[in-house]
Scaffold this active site. Structure first.
Site, PDB file in Angstrom:
ATOM      1  N   GLY A   1      -2.453  -6.982 -11.085  1.00  0.00           N
ATOM      2  CA  GLY A   1      -2.359  -5.649 -11.673  1.00  0.00           C
ATOM      3  C   GLY A   1      -2.782  -5.592 -13.122  1.00  0.00           C
ATOM      4  O   GLY A   1      -2.255  -6.318 -13.955  1.00  0.00           O
TER       5      GLY A   1
ATOM      6  N   CYS B   1       0.842  -1.202   0.000  1.00  0.00           N
ATOM      7  CA  CYS B   1       0.000   0.000   0.000  1.00  0.00           C
ATOM      8  C   CYS B   1       0.876   1.251   0.000  1.00  0.00           C
ATOM      9  O   CYS B   1       1.676   1.445   0.913  1.00  0.00           O
ATOM     10  CB  CYS B   1      -0.924   0.002   1.214  1.00  0.00           C
ATOM     11  SG  CYS B   1      -1.958   1.467   1.240  1.00  0.00           S
TER      12      CYS B   1
HETATM   13  C1  FMN Z   1     -10.382   0.688  -3.783  1.00  0.00           C
HETATM   14  C2  FMN Z   1      -9.124  -0.110  -3.627  1.00  0.00           C
HETATM   15  C3  FMN Z   1      -8.714  -0.481  -2.366  1.00  0.00           C
HETATM   16  C4  FMN Z   1      -7.546  -1.240  -2.191  1.00  0.00           C
HETATM   17  N1  FMN Z   1      -7.204  -1.656  -0.935  1.00  0.00           N
HETATM   18  C5  FMN Z   1      -6.132  -2.485  -0.781  1.00  0.00           C
HETATM   19  C6  FMN Z   1      -5.827  -3.059   0.487  1.00  0.00           C
HETATM   20  O1  FMN Z   1      -6.536  -2.877   1.486  1.00  0.00           O
HETATM   21  N2  FMN Z   1      -4.720  -3.837   0.577  1.00  0.00           N
HETATM   22  C7  FMN Z   1      -3.924  -4.102  -0.517  1.00  0.00           C
HETATM   23  O2  FMN Z   1      -2.931  -4.826  -0.387  1.00  0.00           O
HETATM   24  N3  FMN Z   1      -4.211  -3.596  -1.722  1.00  0.00           N
HETATM   25  C8  FMN Z   1      -5.296  -2.810  -1.885  1.00  0.00           C
HETATM   26  N4  FMN Z   1      -5.624  -2.346  -3.127  1.00  0.00           N
HETATM   27  C9  FMN Z   1      -4.802  -2.734  -4.292  1.00  0.00           C
HETATM   28  C10 FMN Z   1      -5.393  -4.004  -4.939  1.00  0.00           C
HETATM   29  O3  FMN Z   1      -5.326  -5.095  -4.043  1.00  0.00           O
HETATM   30  C11 FMN Z   1      -4.631  -4.367  -6.235  1.00  0.00           C
HETATM   31  O4  FMN Z   1      -3.294  -4.633  -5.905  1.00  0.00           O
HETATM   32  C12 FMN Z   1      -4.662  -3.246  -7.278  1.00  0.00           C
HETATM   33  O5  FMN Z   1      -5.966  -2.712  -7.425  1.00  0.00           O
HETATM   34  C13 FMN Z   1      -4.167  -3.762  -8.640  1.00  0.00           C
HETATM   35  O6  FMN Z   1      -4.971  -4.819  -9.103  1.00  0.00           O
HETATM   36  P1  FMN Z   1      -6.112  -4.595 -10.241  1.00  0.00           P
HETATM   37  O7  FMN Z   1      -5.452  -3.902 -11.398  1.00  0.00           O
HETATM   38  O8  FMN Z   1      -6.590  -5.971 -10.580  1.00  0.00           O
HETATM   39  O9  FMN Z   1      -7.176  -3.741  -9.632  1.00  0.00           O
HETATM   40  C14 FMN Z   1      -6.772  -1.600  -3.322  1.00  0.00           C
HETATM   41  C15 FMN Z   1      -7.208  -1.217  -4.600  1.00  0.00           C
HETATM   42  C16 FMN Z   1      -8.376  -0.495  -4.759  1.00  0.00           C
HETATM   43  C17 FMN Z   1      -8.837  -0.130  -6.164  1.00  0.00           C
END
Ligand code: FMN
Length: 352
Positions: free
Chosen positions: A228, A108
């Site tokens: 991602g 994060c």
């Molecule tokens: C609204 C939101 C909240 C997120 N909260 C967390 C979290 O609590 N912990 C974490 O490790 N990643 C968090 N992420 C990151 C996601 O787990 C993920 O790594 C990121 O969205 C990339 O994946 P994607 O392209 O499939 O969305 C969050 C992402 C979004 C969009």
């Protein structure tokens, strides 16, 4: 033609598909809905900090730790923190609530967490501390697998991040496996700790799937999920891995935003509505907004008829005389909103 996914031999892995931890989204309500779609996908909780779990009133723990019991497995609790003693206690709580694995957030990039001690992606600069944290988590939750979610690297500015392809590989290579960890979920972007918002940090730094792929090949005793961006690209890499002579393979794909914004079929809404009625009836607090949110998010914001559906539901949600299922299923506009099964679940159904 879709071939069988290569399966990692590591002791613990999230499996071929997992749903990423997402604050304000992957609470027990969305997870319940997702379980109606897929039995095997590993579901992550939202991140909860170790401090919150350890210091909250015990009566508040269900708010952070409750899940749908045997119907929800496999489910992974994600914890944020960097104090091994606190993480040990928080992990013990997670174990006692029956989570299948506990994950440490090392990805994060938010200033709010990165600035408060070493936390989230900032932990990637402290690999030996990560090792201590994971060892403490293992001690607190004996027998429960501990995993790490991280980026491919961490840098101080966006300019530094662009094109910094291989830098992130140093993280996992430098410390090999933190004690007790066998699985990494890796968001294939660098985290930029200065000048980008969390949302920009999920968009601006370029994706480098190859880095994660090479990590998996270099560290075959560990398992890696790729996270991602565009699932199709990630999927292509997994399928390509089927022909690879290497023992080190990606063990799966972790999907985040795609599961929130895509709509499903009416059957799911009906099942969810019935559960919503039951849970509203047995929960003393007013939780309608929480129960409603996953259903609202089934409809993409950019879809005009979807917007009307959301607006209609939102207005009706204020009417306490309506039961949850009447609220959810009674919106006439629902019938004209196009529904599609997200590609990610089709992918699962043809590969498993
Ligand atoms: C609204 C939101 C909240 C997120 N909260 C967390 C979290 O609590 N912990 C974490 O490790 N990643 C968090 N992420 C990151 C996601 O787990 C993920 O790594 C990121 O969205 C990339 O994946 P994607 O392209 O499939 O969305 C969050 C992402 C979004 C969009």
């Amino acid at each position: 033609m879709v071939r069988t996914l290569p399966v990692s031999t590591a002791a613990f892995s999230d499996g071929a598909l997992s749903v990423a931890p997402m604050m304000d989204y992957t609470n027990r309500f969305l997870r319940y809905l997702l379980r109606r779609v897929t039995r095997r996908t590993t579901l992550y909780t939202e991140m909860v900090t170790a401090n919150t779990l350890v210091h909250c009133d015990p009566g508040e723990l269900p708010r952070f730790l409750e899940h749908d019991g045997d119907n929800e497995h496999p489910v992974v609790l994600q914890i944020g923190g960097s104090d091994p003693a606190m993480l040990r206690r928080a992990s013990a709580l997670g174990a006692s609530w029956g989570y299948d694995a506990i994950n440490l957030n090392c990805g994060c990039p938010s200033d709010r967490v990165a600035g408060s001690g070493c936390f989230g992606a900032a932990l990637m600069r402290e690999p030996s501390l990560v090792g201590d944290c994971c060892a403490a988590m293992s001690e607190g939750a004996p027998g429960v697998p501990i995993s790490v979610k991280c980026r491919i690297g961490v840098v101080g500015s966006a300019a530094e991040a662009i094109g910094a392809d291989e830098a992130g590989a140093a993280f996992a290579r430098a410390r090999e496996s933190p004690r007790g960890v066998s699985h990494f979920a890796v968001h294939a972007r660098q985290a930029v700790l200065g000048g980008l918002s969390p949302a920009q940090n999920r968009q601006v730094p370029p994706l480098h799937y190859g880095v994660v792929e090479r990590l998996a090949a270099a560290l075959p005793h560990l398992s890696f999920s790729l996270n991602g961006g565009d699932l199709d690209a990630a999927r292509a890499i997994l399928l390509a891995g089927a022909d690879s002579p290497s023992d080190g393979r990606l063990s799966g794909v972790m999907v985040g935003r795609a599961v929130v914004s895509r709509p499903w079929r009416r059957r799911l809404l009906e099942e969810y509505a019935a559960w919503g009625d039951a849970i509203e009836a047995t929960t003393p607090q007013r939780i309608r907004r929480l129960v409603l949110a996953p259903a609202l998010n089934l409809f993409a914001g950019s879809e005009p008829r979807g917007k009307k559906f959301r607006a209609a539901l939102d207005t009706r949600a204020k009417d306490d005389s309506l039961g949850f299922s009447s609220l959810l299923l009674g919106v006439r506009r629902w019938g004209c909103v196009p529904v599609h099964i997200p590609g990610v679940f089709l992918f699962l159904s043809v590969t498993m």
